[in-house]
Design a protein around this motif. Sequence first.
Motif, PDB file in Angstrom:
ATOM      1  N   LEU A 151       0.810  -1.283  -0.083  1.00 12.84           N
ATOM      2  CA  LEU A 151      -0.067  -0.003  -0.144  1.00 12.84           C
ATOM      3  C   LEU A 151       0.905   1.445  -0.075  1.00 12.84           C
ATOM      4  N   GLY A 152       2.036   1.046   0.086  1.00 10.58           N
ATOM      5  CA  GLY A 152       3.094   2.179   0.135  1.00 10.58           C
ATOM      6  C   GLY A 152       3.091   3.129   1.358  1.00 10.58           C
ATOM      7  N   LEU A 153       3.032   2.263   2.218  1.00 11.72           N
ATOM      8  CA  LEU A 153       2.680   2.901   3.667  1.00 11.72           C
ATOM      9  C   LEU A 153       4.098   2.497   4.704  1.00 11.72           C
ATOM     10  N   ASP A 154       4.397   3.025   5.481  1.00 11.94           N
ATOM     11  CA  ASP A 154       5.649   2.809   6.508  1.00 11.94           C
ATOM     12  C   ASP A 154       5.764   1.446   7.023  1.00 11.94           C
ATOM     13  N   PRO A 155       6.440   0.579   6.622  1.00 11.69           N
ATOM     14  CA  PRO A 155       6.509  -0.847   7.170  1.00 11.69           C
ATOM     15  C   PRO A 155       6.024  -0.957   8.572  1.00 11.69           C
ATOM     16  N   GLY A 156       6.249   0.192   9.504  1.00  5.52           N
ATOM     17  CA  GLY A 156       5.829   0.112  10.720  1.00  5.52           C
ATOM     18  C   GLY A 156       4.445   0.052  11.089  1.00  5.52           C
ATOM     19  N   ALA A 167     -10.426   4.285   0.501  1.00  6.86           N
ATOM     20  CA  ALA A 167     -10.000   5.531  -0.046  1.00  6.86           C
ATOM     21  C   ALA A 167      -9.013   5.343  -0.888  1.00  6.86           C
ATOM     22  N   MET A 168      -8.045   4.265  -0.807  1.00  8.05           N
ATOM     23  CA  MET A 168      -7.109   4.254  -1.853  1.00  8.05           C
ATOM     24  C   MET A 168      -7.373   3.390  -3.193  1.00  8.05           C
ATOM     25  N   VAL A 198      -4.884  -0.071  -6.543  1.00 14.45           N
ATOM     26  CA  VAL A 198      -4.563   0.911  -5.267  1.00 14.45           C
ATOM     27  C   VAL A 198      -3.912   2.178  -5.511  1.00 14.45           C
ATOM     28  N   ARG A 199      -4.313   3.470  -5.101  1.00 12.39           N
ATOM     29  CA  ARG A 199      -3.504   4.634  -5.315  1.00 12.39           C
ATOM     30  C   ARG A 199      -2.578   4.922  -4.062  1.00 12.39           C
ATOM     31  N   ARG A 200      -1.565   4.607  -4.219  1.00  8.20           N
ATOM     32  CA  ARG A 200      -0.769   5.040  -3.091  1.00  8.20           C
ATOM     33  C   ARG A 200      -0.484   6.366  -2.737  1.00  8.20           C
ATOM     34  N   PRO A 201       0.197   6.675  -1.556  1.00  5.50           N
ATOM     35  CA  PRO A 201       0.195   8.177  -1.033  1.00  5.50           C
ATOM     36  C   PRO A 201       0.948   8.916  -2.057  1.00  5.50           C
ATOM     37  N   GLY A 203       1.044   8.694  -5.151  1.00  3.33           N
ATOM     38  CA  GLY A 203       0.521   8.750  -6.461  1.00  3.33           C
ATOM     39  C   GLY A 203       0.520   7.483  -7.241  1.00  3.33           C
ATOM     40  N   ALA A 204       1.655   6.390  -7.008  1.00  3.74           N
ATOM     41  CA  ALA A 204       1.761   5.471  -7.811  1.00  3.74           C
ATOM     42  C   ALA A 204       0.611   4.498  -7.924  1.00  3.74           C
ATOM     43  N   ILE A 205       0.068   4.049  -9.125  1.00  2.00           N
ATOM     44  CA  ILE A 205      -1.070   2.882  -9.108  1.00  2.00           C
ATOM     45  C   ILE A 205      -0.563   1.873  -9.168  1.00  2.00           C
ATOM     46  N   ARG A 206      -0.871   0.603  -8.261  1.00  2.00           N
ATOM     47  CA  ARG A 206      -0.652  -0.672  -8.370  1.00  2.00           C
ATOM     48  C   ARG A 206      -1.678  -1.794  -8.282  1.00  2.00           C
ATOM     49  N   SER A 207      -1.552  -2.652  -9.194  1.00  2.00           N
ATOM     50  CA  SER A 207      -2.581  -3.631  -9.207  1.00  2.00           C
ATOM     51  C   SER A 207      -2.228  -4.765  -8.283  1.00  2.00           C
ATOM     52  N   LEU A 208      -3.273  -5.100  -7.433  1.00  2.00           N
ATOM     53  CA  LEU A 208      -3.258  -6.331  -6.482  1.00  2.00           C
ATOM     54  C   LEU A 208      -4.149  -7.330  -6.729  1.00  2.00           C
TER      55      LEU A 208
END
Length: 432
Positions: A151-156, A167-168, A198-201, A203-208
């Motif tokens: 999701l492009g979030l902090d691993p923590g 929302a993503m 998902v649209r990461r924080p 701005g990148a779009i990734r397919s899951l």
Amino acid sequence: MAAVLDNVSDAYFAIDPGWRVVLFNTAAEAFFGVDRESVLGRDFWQLFGRSRETPYARALEAVMAERRSTRLTQPSNMRPGRMVEIRIAPLPDGAIGVSTHDITALSKAEEAALLNQQRLDLAVSAHRMGIFDWESSSASVMWNPEMAALLGLDPGTLGGTVEMLRAMIPDEDLAVLDSTMRNIMASGAATAAYEYRVRRPDGAIRSLEGAARLLYGAEGKVARVVGTNIDITQRKTAETHQRLLLNELNHRVKNTLAIVQAMARQSLRGDGLPQEAWEAFEGRLAALSAAHNVLTERSWESATIAQMVAVATAPYEDGGTRFSADGPSVNLEPKTAVALGLALHELATNASKYGALSTTAGRVAVRWTRSGKHLRLTWTETGGPPVTPPERFGFGGRLLRRGLAEELQGAVQLNFRPEGLVCTMEATLNEA
């Protein structure tokens, strides 16, 4: 107390301040392999020949001196290969009590569980698999570091909320995902599979790609959802690129066929080529193009017999009553599919000129069966004018009898019955 301790499974004994054994239960007799009467009143250190330099001895002395409880886990020197847990505690009268519990099975189970967890963690990390856990009674979703990374979030960030995740997801993907999950829940299915972006924080779009296990509560409502996600962006990009290449290839093939058609028209215009021959040539080019269209729709991996029959007979169908087709689903490799498409075109063209399709009452039945790798397809015409065998075979006949037989690794028979032509094709399948 002695009577009570004789009924417990742990080995238990007590030592007074002078290091004399004052209590020794039945389980201790079995564990140490000595008789209770031979132990009571004797010096603990002489009895078992213990060195006072071991962690065990130091723990005993510390409890005796400091009057505080302690616990040790160590290999048993009384029973090689076994693990024991030793609890030492001060007693009110100045003595200390020692209980020894065999934890070999528990220790091995914990080691196995730890090893399995390590294996799972390594596999999850290597595959970059995100894992999530959501309970319907909570808006919170728990997930592992790999899910946070997807999701492009902090691993923590080991979790978030349902709304945060929703929302993503782009609106069009969210609508499909919601519909999919509603249908799955309504059916009571225990598993779900889905894809979304998902649209990461950043701005990148990734397919899951995801899979989930649904756990239902007492009222049949979903109480918990546990699942996994993997990033398939690279695969999706490759699939899109492949589709573009296939469409471009199909476009170029059609252009090539159009060029061949134009060249033939220009080259043969002045040679007195009969109109019938010219129409046959154009029809074969059209049949080849139609076969290519079918294969392009299936990424040039395969085409079914039913598809090839439908494409070949479509130009001659009249209200859906002229043809009937029946047979199992059989996938053909591209080379075989093209050959069969051309053969069916020749049969349909011939039927429209001289056979069953030349009259309004004529009908054609196409039937096929398979047994292992053996395929049998029959083209049967009825209701047309009386049929007589031709004196010689043209290109179409030669294509059917020789070319098709070679492509299909089988045999082709043309039976010119008076009531209608029957073409039987026997083939060895190399199913795609």
